[in-house]
Design a protein around this motif. Structure first.
Motif, mmCIF file in Angstrom:
data_model
loop_
_atom_site.group_PDB
_atom_site.id
_atom_site.type_symbol
_atom_site.label_atom_id
_atom_site.label_comp_id
_atom_site.label_asym_id
_atom_site.label_seq_id
_atom_site.Cartn_x
_atom_site.Cartn_y
_atom_site.Cartn_z
ATOM 1 N N ARG A 270 0.802 0.969 6.915
ATOM 2 C CA ARG A 270 0.877 1.570 8.248
ATOM 3 C C ARG A 270 -0.437 1.433 9.002
ATOM 4 O O ARG A 270 -0.452 1.468 10.223
ATOM 5 C CB ARG A 270 1.191 3.074 8.130
ATOM 6 N N ASP A 271 -1.538 1.345 8.245
ATOM 7 C CA ASP A 271 -2.868 1.361 8.870
ATOM 8 C C ASP A 271 -3.718 0.198 8.373
ATOM 9 O O ASP A 271 -4.942 0.265 8.384
ATOM 10 C CB ASP A 271 -3.575 2.677 8.519
ATOM 11 N N SER B 278 5.671 11.409 3.116
ATOM 12 C CA SER B 278 4.935 11.437 4.390
ATOM 13 C C SER B 278 3.901 12.554 4.474
ATOM 14 O O SER B 278 2.765 12.307 4.898
ATOM 15 C CB SER B 278 5.890 11.490 5.574
ATOM 16 N N ARG C 146 -5.792 9.768 1.853
ATOM 17 C CA ARG C 146 -5.938 8.497 2.574
ATOM 18 C C ARG C 146 -7.290 7.862 2.253
ATOM 19 O O ARG C 146 -7.363 6.672 1.978
ATOM 20 C CB ARG C 146 -5.799 8.699 4.084
ATOM 21 N N SER D 124 0.826 -1.215 0.000
ATOM 22 C CA SER D 124 0.000 0.000 0.000
ATOM 23 C C SER D 124 0.858 1.263 0.000
ATOM 24 O O SER D 124 0.428 2.313 -0.485
ATOM 25 C CB SER D 124 -0.963 0.015 1.183
ATOM 26 N N ARG E 289 10.362 10.246 8.777
ATOM 27 C CA ARG E 289 9.128 9.571 8.347
ATOM 28 C C ARG E 289 8.428 8.899 9.537
ATOM 29 O O ARG E 289 7.210 8.939 9.663
ATOM 30 C CB ARG E 289 9.423 8.552 7.248
ATOM 31 N N ARG F 11 3.263 6.524 -2.558
ATOM 32 C CA ARG F 11 4.426 6.978 -3.325
ATOM 33 C C ARG F 11 4.014 7.428 -4.733
ATOM 34 O O ARG F 11 4.523 8.412 -5.262
ATOM 35 C CB ARG F 11 5.461 5.850 -3.412
ATOM 36 N N ARG G 130 0.748 12.013 12.770
ATOM 37 C CA ARG G 130 -0.275 12.639 11.928
ATOM 38 C C ARG G 130 -1.654 12.379 12.557
ATOM 39 O O ARG G 130 -1.868 11.372 13.254
ATOM 40 C CB ARG G 130 -0.208 12.099 10.494
HETATM 41 O O1 DC Z 1 6.080 1.624 3.207
HETATM 42 P P1 DC Z 1 6.659 2.826 2.471
HETATM 43 O O2 DC Z 1 7.899 3.377 3.116
HETATM 44 O O3 DC Z 1 6.835 2.583 1.020
HETATM 45 O O4 DC Z 1 5.539 3.940 2.621
HETATM 46 C C1 DC Z 1 5.699 5.204 2.058
HETATM 47 C C2 DC Z 1 4.981 6.244 2.901
HETATM 48 O O5 DC Z 1 3.574 6.069 2.805
HETATM 49 C C3 DC Z 1 5.334 6.256 4.382
HETATM 50 O O6 DC Z 1 5.904 7.490 4.770
HETATM 51 C C4 DC Z 1 4.036 6.092 5.103
HETATM 52 C C5 DC Z 1 2.966 6.115 4.069
HETATM 53 N N1 DC Z 1 2.022 5.009 4.187
HETATM 54 C C6 DC Z 1 0.886 5.242 4.907
HETATM 55 O O7 DC Z 1 0.708 6.308 5.479
HETATM 56 N N2 DC Z 1 -0.075 4.270 4.974
HETATM 57 C C7 DC Z 1 0.111 3.088 4.388
HETATM 58 N N3 DC Z 1 -0.857 2.157 4.462
HETATM 59 C C8 DC Z 1 1.307 2.827 3.665
HETATM 60 C C9 DC Z 1 2.243 3.819 3.593
#
Ligand code: DC
Length: 233
Positions: free
Chosen positions: A137-138, A107, A116, A38, A187, A43, A194
């Motif tokens: 992340r979520d 970020s 989101r 995700s 990050r 990105r 956030r």
């Molecule tokens: O996993 P990554 O480092 O490729 O993620 C890139 C950015 O996206 C990271 O700063 C956090 C964000 N992200 C997010 O907020 N929620 C997600 N489900 C996946 C990534």
């Protein structure tokens, strides 16, 4: 094995460069599930914003402009030789979205509630038939709060920065270790603080600190957790 495996959702969350994508991808391959990164979606939106002049040199995002452009941004995935490739309006941007400039800007873009909401809707649609491993992340807290298996991966920032630095060196990206460490630490901070869906472990997620694990050990560990869950279904 794939056709007899029960249909579940596996959510793998954790800090940046914690190795969660590597283990998620390996698990998906071995159990015949679809893998979705995700973070690649956040990105890709960031790359779009950079290309369209919506992020200043000092990293300030023109939120209104980006939010009104969201309907014009189509993100998809194609399966290439080395796994998932991210498509931005049909263009394969897998390589570009991994570069430092995107990492530095992603970020703040991922902190925008409307971004989101749009991406979570796509992620939930991708998981409607289950049989998916998604990392982010979520995923365990917001995208799939009912996922049957949730993992939260962590390791100290310095360990994660070393991994990321070695990856970038191998790809020939000219970066310094300090730059990578700063990026990881900042990050972490933005992701954790956030307002919208901050990075946190879901109460029912299994925590994993993989600092002292080899790739094989962490893949085996994850496969064991998967087998435990499916044996109870
Ligand atoms: O996993 P990554 O480092 O490729 O993620 C890139 C950015 O996206 C990271 O700063 C956090 C964000 N992200 C997010 O907020 N929620 C997600 N489900 C996946 C990534």
């Amino acid at each position: 094995m794939a056709s007899t495996t029960p249909n579940i959702i596996i959510a793998i969350d954790g800090y940046s460069s914690s190795g969660k994508s590597t283990m998620a991808r390996a698990l998906a391959k071995s159990i015949g599930y679809r893998y979705i990164d995700s973070g690649a979606m956040y990105r890709a939106v960031t790359l779009y914003a950079m290309r369209h002049g919506m992020i200043s040199d000092s990293g300030v995002v023109d939120i209104d402009k980006l939010v009104s452009a969201l309907p014009d941004i189509e993100i998809d995935f194609a399966v290439g030789h080395e796994g998932q490739h991210t498509l931005l309006n049909g263009e394969d941007v897998e390589k570009q979205i991994r570069q430092m400039d995107v990492s530095s800007n992603v970020s703040p873009v991922a902190a925008i509630p409307q971004v989101r909401r749009a991406l979570v809707a796509i992620q939930q649609a991708l998981g409607k038939d289950k049989r998916i491993v998604m990392d982010g992340r979520d995923i365990g807290t917001v995208v799939f709060p009912d996922a049957e298996l949730k993992i939260f991966v962590d390791a100290p920032a310095r360990t994660r920065a070393e991994r990321r630095y070695n990856e970038l060196l191998q790809k020939g990206e000219p970066v310094s270790f300090e730059e990578v460490l700063d990026n990881v630490v900042s990050r972490d901070h933005i992701d954790e603080t956030r307002k919208e869906s901050p990075l946190r472990r879901a109460d029912d997620a299994i925590a994993l600190d993989n600092s002292d694990m080899s790739l094989q050990q962490q893949n085996d560990w994850l496969l064991s957790r998967f087998n435990e869950v499916v044996s109870t279904i």
